[in-house]
Design a protein around this motif. Structure first.
Motif, PDB file in Angstrom:
ATOM      1  N   LEU A  50       2.866  -9.273  -2.784  1.00  0.00           N
ATOM      2  CA  LEU A  50       1.817  -8.676  -1.947  1.00  0.00           C
ATOM      3  C   LEU A  50       0.507  -8.485  -2.721  1.00  0.00           C
ATOM      4  O   LEU A  50       0.504  -8.439  -3.957  1.00  0.00           O
ATOM      5  CB  LEU A  50       2.285  -7.302  -1.430  1.00  0.00           C
ATOM      6  CG  LEU A  50       3.534  -7.307  -0.526  1.00  0.00           C
ATOM      7  CD1 LEU A  50       3.852  -5.880  -0.089  1.00  0.00           C
ATOM      8  CD2 LEU A  50       3.328  -8.204   0.687  1.00  0.00           C
ATOM      9  N   SER A  51      -0.540  -8.303  -1.957  1.00  0.00           N
ATOM     10  CA  SER A  51      -1.854  -8.024  -2.565  1.00  0.00           C
ATOM     11  C   SER A  51      -1.857  -6.622  -3.129  1.00  0.00           C
ATOM     12  O   SER A  51      -0.987  -5.807  -2.793  1.00  0.00           O
ATOM     13  CB  SER A  51      -2.946  -8.132  -1.482  1.00  0.00           C
ATOM     14  OG  SER A  51      -2.785  -7.073  -0.565  1.00  0.00           O
ATOM     15  N   VAL A  52      -2.822  -6.333  -3.986  1.00  0.00           N
ATOM     16  CA  VAL A  52      -2.873  -5.016  -4.625  1.00  0.00           C
ATOM     17  C   VAL A  52      -2.933  -3.902  -3.586  1.00  0.00           C
ATOM     18  O   VAL A  52      -2.194  -2.915  -3.662  1.00  0.00           O
ATOM     19  CB  VAL A  52      -4.087  -4.926  -5.574  1.00  0.00           C
ATOM     20  CG1 VAL A  52      -4.211  -3.524  -6.141  1.00  0.00           C
ATOM     21  CG2 VAL A  52      -3.958  -5.933  -6.701  1.00  0.00           C
ATOM     22  N   ARG A  58       2.601  -0.246   0.706  1.00  0.00           N
ATOM     23  CA  ARG A  58       4.018  -0.585   0.915  1.00  0.00           C
ATOM     24  C   ARG A  58       4.892   0.147  -0.113  1.00  0.00           C
ATOM     25  O   ARG A  58       5.932   0.709   0.209  1.00  0.00           O
ATOM     26  CB  ARG A  58       4.163  -2.112   0.749  1.00  0.00           C
ATOM     27  CG  ARG A  58       5.533  -2.628   1.021  1.00  0.00           C
ATOM     28  CD  ARG A  58       5.844  -2.576   2.518  1.00  0.00           C
ATOM     29  NE  ARG A  58       7.221  -3.008   2.735  1.00  0.00           N
ATOM     30  CZ  ARG A  58       8.031  -2.487   3.612  1.00  0.00           C
ATOM     31  NH1 ARG A  58       7.623  -1.461   4.365  1.00  0.00           N
ATOM     32  NH2 ARG A  58       9.233  -2.956   3.772  1.00  0.00           N
ATOM     33  N   GLY A  59       4.460   0.161  -1.364  1.00  0.00           N
ATOM     34  CA  GLY A  59       5.226   0.827  -2.432  1.00  0.00           C
ATOM     35  C   GLY A  59       5.426   2.300  -2.130  1.00  0.00           C
ATOM     36  O   GLY A  59       6.520   2.830  -2.295  1.00  0.00           O
TER      37      GLY A  59
END
Ligand code: PHE
Length: 353
Positions: A50-52, A58-59
């Motif tokens: 995933l993107s930053v 999400r994290g």
């Protein structure tokens, strides 16, 4: 992956944990979610693609789900631990309402209580207490008491014999009375004071009781082949039948704690006393009131017996008696069957403790 999916993972973790019945099952269930190959771990691995910006959001969501799962896990762990403790407490429970098993204190046999009572009363009147053998020589049981072999008076005491002959060739017997103690004790007494007498002193009077077991071929509600007697002997230079009456009357009134107890001296025969008397007592109140009850044989010691003691009958005179402590115990406690004393039934015996 949506937040709804995370929620459903958390929900299925909660279900799995709730369904785990033991700590082992619970740890297995945990592995499916946060273990190395667990569903949350898998999601974490997918973050790398995933993107930053997306990774951050999400994290955080995955972490929140993980924390929720771990919270559910530790709650369930605690529940299982509590349940286990409760089960253990229940299994090891002590019922403290159960009555204890005590070791009961022992007590003296009722006849022993009587013996002690007899000894105490006579000790207070200056009597010594002596012990003698139950297996006795013919001479001590009979001949020394003026009752030679073939004398008809011997049949009054159908005796038990032992398969061992004495020095006189006559078998030893189980003593049928405590009277052999008269001559035995006199001999001991004379020996004890021999030096004192040799040195010019005098020998004290003989005053003794001799309680113990005796044996006769007799068995019914008031007779047992083994029974007890207590001999009494008072011998001096001036001891009369009157002293016998005083001593024995005093004894009976003290023993039964009754001042209005009546005594009767009824003429009788014994080879070792002359004159002889049976002693009867009569209670003035209580269940036995009015009945005459025989408690002892007695009399003035026969001169032949005094001679067998090694004393001069011109000098020494006195009285003897032989009483039945079993009978006295029955009267004192109101027991009507002598055999109860020797059956060893603890329910009967503990009443006297
Ligand atoms: N020995 C007698 C009996 O057993 C009792 C007795 C003792 C009588 C002393 C007189 C003197 O019957």
């Amino acid at each position: 992956m949506t937040t709804d999916e995370l929620d459903s993972i958390v929900a299925s973790a909660r279900r799995a944990f709730a369904g785990a019945a033991t700590p082992a099952h619970l740890e297995n269930a945990k592995a499916q979610f946060t273990g190395k190959a667990g569903r949350i771990t898998d999601l974490m691995k997918g973050l790398g693609a995933l993107s930053v910006e997306a990774k951050k959001a999400r994290g955080a969501a995955i972490n929140a789900a993980k924390q929720a799962i771990e919270a559910a896990l530790s709650e369930r762990r605690q529940q299982l631990a509590d349940a286990e403790l409760q089960a253990q407490l229940k299994a090891e429970a002590l019922d403290i309402s159960l009555p204890g098993r005590l070791r009961e204190p022992g007590g003296l046999h009722p006849v022993s209580l009587t013996m002690e009572r007899i000894e105490r009363i006579f000790a207070s009147m200056g009597f010594d207490v002596a012990d003698g053998p139950e297996i006795e020589s013919d001479w001590h049981s009979f001949t020394s008491l003026n009752n030679p072999p073939n004398h008809p008076a011997r049949s009054m005491q159908d005796t038990f014999y032992v398969d061992i002959d004495g020095d006189d060739g006559i078998p030893y017997n189980l003593r049928p009375h405590t009277s052999p103690m008269q001559v035995r004790y006199a001999h001991q007494h004379i020996k004890k004071y021999a030096d004192q007498v040799k040195a010019g002193g005098t020998m004290p009077e003989i005053r003794v009781i001799a309680p113990g077991r005796t044996y006769r071929v007799d068995s019914d509600a008031t007779h047992s082949p083994m029974f007890h007697q207590c001999e009494g002997l008072w011998l001096g230079e001036n001891v009369s039948f009157k002293d016998l009456k005083v001593v024995f009357t005093d004894f009976c009134r003290t023993f039964f704690e009754s001042d209005d107890l009546a005594l009767r001296f009824r003429p009788s025969f014994f080879p070792f006393t002359e004159p002889s008397a049976e002693i009867d007592i009569q209670f003035q109140s209580g269940p036995m009131a009015g009945r005459w009850l025989e408690v002892a044989g007695s009399g003035q010691v026969h001169p032949a017996v005094v001679r067998n003691m090694g004393l001069d009958p011109e000098h020494y005179i006195g009285f003897a008696f032989g009483m039945g402590p079993d009978r006295l115990t029955m009267l004192r406690y109101g027991v009507n069957d002598l055999r109860l004393f020797f059956d060893g039934d603890i329910r009967f015996l503990r009443q006297f403790r």
